[in-house]
Design an enzyme around this catalytic site. Sequence first.
Site, short mmCIF file in Angstrom:
data_model
loop_
_atom_site.label_atom_id
_atom_site.label_comp_id
_atom_site.label_asym_id
_atom_site.label_seq_id
_atom_site.Cartn_x
_atom_site.Cartn_y
_atom_site.Cartn_z
N CYS A 380 0.84 -1.20 0.00
CA CYS A 380 0.00 0.00 0.00
C CYS A 380 0.88 1.25 0.00
O CYS A 380 1.50 1.57 -1.01
CB CYS A 380 -0.96 -0.03 1.18
SG CYS A 380 -2.36 1.10 1.03
N HIS A 519 -3.43 -5.33 0.08
CA HIS A 519 -2.93 -5.88 1.35
C HIS A 519 -2.94 -7.40 1.31
O HIS A 519 -3.89 -8.05 1.78
CB HIS A 519 -3.78 -5.37 2.52
CG HIS A 519 -3.61 -3.92 2.80
ND1 HIS A 519 -2.68 -3.45 3.72
CD2 HIS A 519 -4.22 -2.83 2.29
CE1 HIS A 519 -2.74 -2.13 3.75
NE2 HIS A 519 -3.66 -1.73 2.89
N GLU A 521 -1.39 -9.49 3.06
CA GLU A 521 -1.31 -10.11 4.39
C GLU A 521 -2.69 -10.52 4.92
O GLU A 521 -2.80 -11.43 5.76
CB GLU A 521 -0.64 -9.15 5.38
CG GLU A 521 -1.45 -7.94 5.80
CD GLU A 521 -1.32 -6.75 4.87
OE1 GLU A 521 -1.69 -5.62 5.28
OE2 GLU A 521 -0.83 -6.94 3.74
#
Length: 547
Positions: A380, A519, A521
């Site tokens: 990001c 993102h 993750e």
Amino acid sequence: MARYVFITGGVVSSLGKGLASAALGALLQARGYSVRLRKLDPYLNVDPGTMSPFEHGEVFVTDDGAETDLDLGHYERFTGVHARRTDSISAGRIYSNVLEKERRGDYLGKTIQVIPHVTNEIKDFIAIGDDEVDFMLCEIGGTVGDIEGLPFFEAIRQFAQERPRGQCVFMHLTLLPYLRASGELKTKPTQHSVKELRSIGLQPDVLVCRSEHPIPEKERAKIALFCNVRPEAVIPAYDLSSIYEAPLAYHRAGLDQAVLDAFGIAPAPKPNLSRWEDVMDRLTNAEGEVRIAIVGKYTQLEDAYKSIAEALTHGGMANRVKVKAEWIDAEIFEREDPTPYLEDFHGILVPGGFGERGTEGKIRAAQFAREKKIPYLGICLGMQMAVIEAARNAAGLTRAGSEEFDHEAGAKRFEPVVYHLKEWVQGNQTVERRVDDDKGGTMRLGAYTAHLKEGSKVAQIYGTTVIEERHRHRYEVDVKYRDQLEKCGLIFSGMSPDGKLPEIVEWKDHPWFIGVQFHPELKSKPFEPHPLFADFIRAAKEVDRLV
């Protein structure tokens, strides 16, 4: 119709209700049941989206664009079930819904009260998707006795009364403090916590007792007697070396069996725990270690980057190495040379964030990784800083910066390589945003498709040229600089389907340098590491600093 487990907490906060809920969900799955987990938070914010990471930790984003509590990340990582907007609610959202209905006249002029209007709204939320799964696990945030939690406790009391007998079970987490002076575990706080629950009409069926010391059988019997639960339903919960040990530890302690017994399910299906045994084998039998520097803004609170820390661990599991993540405040690099801080790391990760503070330090971290050929993952804002670094130091755009920082300063100081996103396509609709819109829920949120460039590193990593990842941002890299940057070697290897929004960049002549606008993750799991994190750790493992 689903069976419901309501998870509450007492004595103190941060006992691990979210982890216990996630572990129970995993154990029920291991016995062949389908599950969904929900979080009911008593705070008056509509959602965590505008809360400081120092207040609340990270904001977890779902595929359908909800900004939620970080516990939903635990739920996904332990069960693999993608959370939805309907899996997270706050008191603020409940009250907002009730007041909107009142303004519309839905209540036909009646006086609006906590009971029944607020509690009915909570019950309606709890019942969403009732016919989709075998078990619905609902965690109530905060601790029993909190004044803001009372409507939620009353709602689940009513909900259980209205359901057929045996359809709802209550699980309560408490703390058994240890007094070193007397060498005793004290049960009185747990007794008082249960007494508080019973005073509002809730009798726990299962007690999970956190303790730093072994709980003797006589203490478990005492707790069972005074709290009116079966002795086998008093479950010890000790500190663990890894959160991923929780399903196995809770199974050994008898949690899943106690819950099934409370429902009267007998004989219970035998669990298949091979998934979690493999996870623990990869964690405990690592072959080497890699050091990853996380250069961020909220380094004082690791929960601010919870999903990133876990995704790195998952990447380590995929490569059978231990990942030692170290947090470095990006502001340090605005005053000092990053070399002494970063030269001993195997990889550098720059996570997302908001605001200008620390960004020049993140840019210098990206520069160090590019010049020293150290694996770099920018997420990001971390991607945007990598693009600004490339624009300044490779493409000659010395004034390159972000429109976000100019808005914050109230002055035009930069050439905006990164700009405020004014519109984008979501499904079949065009979404429009203005700089002065409300902050909450106005970002580009949730899952979006990206098309990857044939032959690019990311296409090789994913094994496909079409991916879907979750976003949370309101600023984008400006595509008009694409040609200028690609001539310098920074390849735009992932784009939105309409070709207007850059999703991924990578340096052509670098062992491993990737920035992503989304993102990744948020979708990583211990038994299914995200491809980017798995390959990032693989690249870090090959750096000659491996110990």
